[in-house]
Design a protein around this motif. Structure first.
Motif, PDB file in Angstrom:
ATOM      1  N   TYR A   1       0.843  -1.193   0.000  1.00  0.00           N
ATOM      2  CA  TYR A   1       0.000   0.000   0.000  1.00  0.00           C
ATOM      3  C   TYR A   1       0.882   1.248   0.000  1.00  0.00           C
ATOM      4  O   TYR A   1       1.913   1.300   0.669  1.00  0.00           O
ATOM      5  CB  TYR A   1      -0.920  -0.001   1.218  1.00  0.00           C
ATOM      6  N   GLN A   2       0.416   2.266  -0.725  1.00  0.00           N
ATOM      7  CA  GLN A   2       1.170   3.503  -0.867  1.00  0.00           C
ATOM      8  C   GLN A   2       0.879   4.503   0.246  1.00  0.00           C
ATOM      9  O   GLN A   2       1.509   5.544   0.323  1.00  0.00           O
ATOM     10  CB  GLN A   2       0.866   4.143  -2.229  1.00  0.00           C
ATOM     11  N   GLY A   3      -0.072   4.186   1.078  1.00  0.00           N
ATOM     12  CA  GLY A   3      -0.416   5.091   2.167  1.00  0.00           C
ATOM     13  C   GLY A   3      -1.754   4.718   2.768  1.00  0.00           C
ATOM     14  O   GLY A   3      -2.380   3.709   2.396  1.00  0.00           O
ATOM     15  N   PHE A   4      -2.206   5.538   3.689  1.00  0.00           N
ATOM     16  CA  PHE A   4      -3.435   5.276   4.435  1.00  0.00           C
ATOM     17  C   PHE A   4      -4.654   5.179   3.514  1.00  0.00           C
ATOM     18  O   PHE A   4      -5.410   4.204   3.560  1.00  0.00           O
ATOM     19  CB  PHE A   4      -3.617   6.371   5.487  1.00  0.00           C
ATOM     20  N   LEU A   5      -4.853   6.176   2.656  1.00  0.00           N
ATOM     21  CA  LEU A   5      -6.013   6.183   1.772  1.00  0.00           C
ATOM     22  C   LEU A   5      -5.947   5.054   0.754  1.00  0.00           C
ATOM     23  O   LEU A   5      -6.976   4.426   0.442  1.00  0.00           O
ATOM     24  CB  LEU A   5      -6.130   7.536   1.064  1.00  0.00           C
ATOM     25  N   ASP A   6      -4.762   4.771   0.239  1.00  0.00           N
ATOM     26  CA  ASP A   6      -4.595   3.675  -0.712  1.00  0.00           C
ATOM     27  C   ASP A   6      -4.938   2.341  -0.057  1.00  0.00           C
ATOM     28  O   ASP A   6      -5.539   1.467  -0.689  1.00  0.00           O
ATOM     29  CB  ASP A   6      -3.155   3.652  -1.230  1.00  0.00           C
ATOM     30  N   CYS A   7      -4.584   2.209   1.202  1.00  0.00           N
ATOM     31  CA  CYS A   7      -4.907   0.988   1.947  1.00  0.00           C
ATOM     32  C   CYS A   7      -6.412   0.804   2.068  1.00  0.00           C
ATOM     33  O   CYS A   7      -6.942  -0.295   1.847  1.00  0.00           O
ATOM     34  CB  CYS A   7      -4.253   1.065   3.330  1.00  0.00           C
ATOM     35  N   ILE A   8      -7.125   1.872   2.393  1.00  0.00           N
ATOM     36  CA  ILE A   8      -8.581   1.802   2.527  1.00  0.00           C
ATOM     37  C   ILE A   8      -9.227   1.391   1.208  1.00  0.00           C
ATOM     38  O   ILE A   8     -10.090   0.503   1.156  1.00  0.00           O
ATOM     39  CB  ILE A   8      -9.147   3.154   2.996  1.00  0.00           C
TER      40      ILE A   8
END
Length: 316
Positions: free
Chosen positions: A264-271
């Motif tokens: 994942y590239q970050g928090f939003l990408d993970c979601i």
């Protein structure tokens, strides 16, 4: 400090004694819940559906997961990451219970004791602020705990020193703070709701079963704390899953024996990716062991904390 009331009559505990009671309570609780914690983390990190109908799923239930880990990794595997987790719980318990509340609008009412009955709103604010302070200080230990629990056999990290040195050398110091965004977003409502519901359940308990003024109320604290932990964990659970997924970023080689791996590239990408690949139910993977862990953890933390505080007071 949450856990200390300067208006209390008679003998009172010093700041050091309050911190010691919180630390010991966290240490005892940590040893009890370690196997549940490992099962929860394994479930959270599994990309495949947690179902017996999915032949690619390594884990599909608590009992099956326990038997699988026991057969493949042995009994000590249930305490993988126990050392950083123990340090985390000791530090978190001490900082949270001993945390100063710097708000000028809450001068004296923020000095609370879990054994005292104050307003639910004040418990929410003070509990949330205290947990924010503790989480920021303890995030590196949380990341180390997650990685130890996530690795199978053979181990990537041999011990705590090797893990710290390897992460620092290969990923840099920021690796210890992976997952900090969902942590900071969720910690205030989780801890705040935990203290909020704890206060409410104590009122309900006292209404249903009036207590003798001379009793210590340890059973009441255990029941109230367990119920508060279950409700708080359910409401904020997806953020804990996001945190775990982000904490193992860059650690993919240790996850390949368990099935599919995602980056994942970050928090939003993970979601977004979890929603696309695993659906809405993917946000709640591992909720069952997590709720069981929350009930045991919260209940015994409050129980042990009040027990040790009362013991110290009785010795004065």
């Amino acid at each position: 400090m949450v856990g200390f009331d300067p208006r209390r009559e008679g003998p009172v505990l010093s700041s050091t004694e309050i911190a010691a009671a919180g630390s010991v309570a966290g240490m005892v609780t940590r040893a009890i819940i370690s196997p549940l914690d490992l099962i929860k983390i394994r479930f959270q990190l599994q990309i495949e559906q947690l179902s017996v109908k999915n032949p690619r799923a390594k884990y599909h239930g608590i009992w099956q997961g326990c038997r699988c880990i026991l057969a493949e990794e042995g009994l000590p595997a249930f305490w993988k990451g126990h050392l950083p987790a123990q340090l985390l719980y000791i530090a978190f318990g001490a900082v949270q219970v001993h945390s100063p509340i710097p708000s000028p609008t809450l001068p004296s009412s923020c000095y609370l004791s879990p054994s005292e009955l104050h307003s639910a709103a004040v418990h929410f604010v003070c509990g949330g602020i205290a947990a924010c302070n503790a989480s920021m200080a303890c995030q590196p230990l949380d990341t180390l705990r997650t990685r130890f629990a996530a690795q199978g056999e053979p181990k990537v990290y041999r011990n705590l020193r090797h893990a710290v040195a390897t992460m620092y050398r290969t990923e840099g110091p920021l690796a210890f703070y992976r997952g900090l965004t969902p942590t900071t977003i969720a910690v205030f409502p989780y801890a705040g709701l935990q203290f909020y519901f704890y206060n409410i359940f104590k009122k309900v308990y006292l209404w249903a079963i009036p207590a003798d003024p001379d009793t210590k109320g340890n059973v009441r604290n255990l029941v109230s704390g367990s119920c508060a932990g279950v409700l708080s964990k359910t409401i904020t659970y997806p953020f804990d899953l996001f945190k775990k997924r982000l904490q193992v970023g860059g650690f993919e080689q240790a996850r390949t024996p368990f099935g599919q791996v995602r980056s994942y590239q970050g928090f939003l990408d993970c979601i977004v990716k979890i929603g696309q690949d695993e659906g809405a139910r993917g946000y709640f993977k591992g909720l069952s062991p997590s709720l069981l862990k929350a009930a045991v953890s919260t209940g015994f933390t409050f129980f042990c904390y009040d027990f040790f505080c009362n013991t110290l007071l009785s010795l004065k």
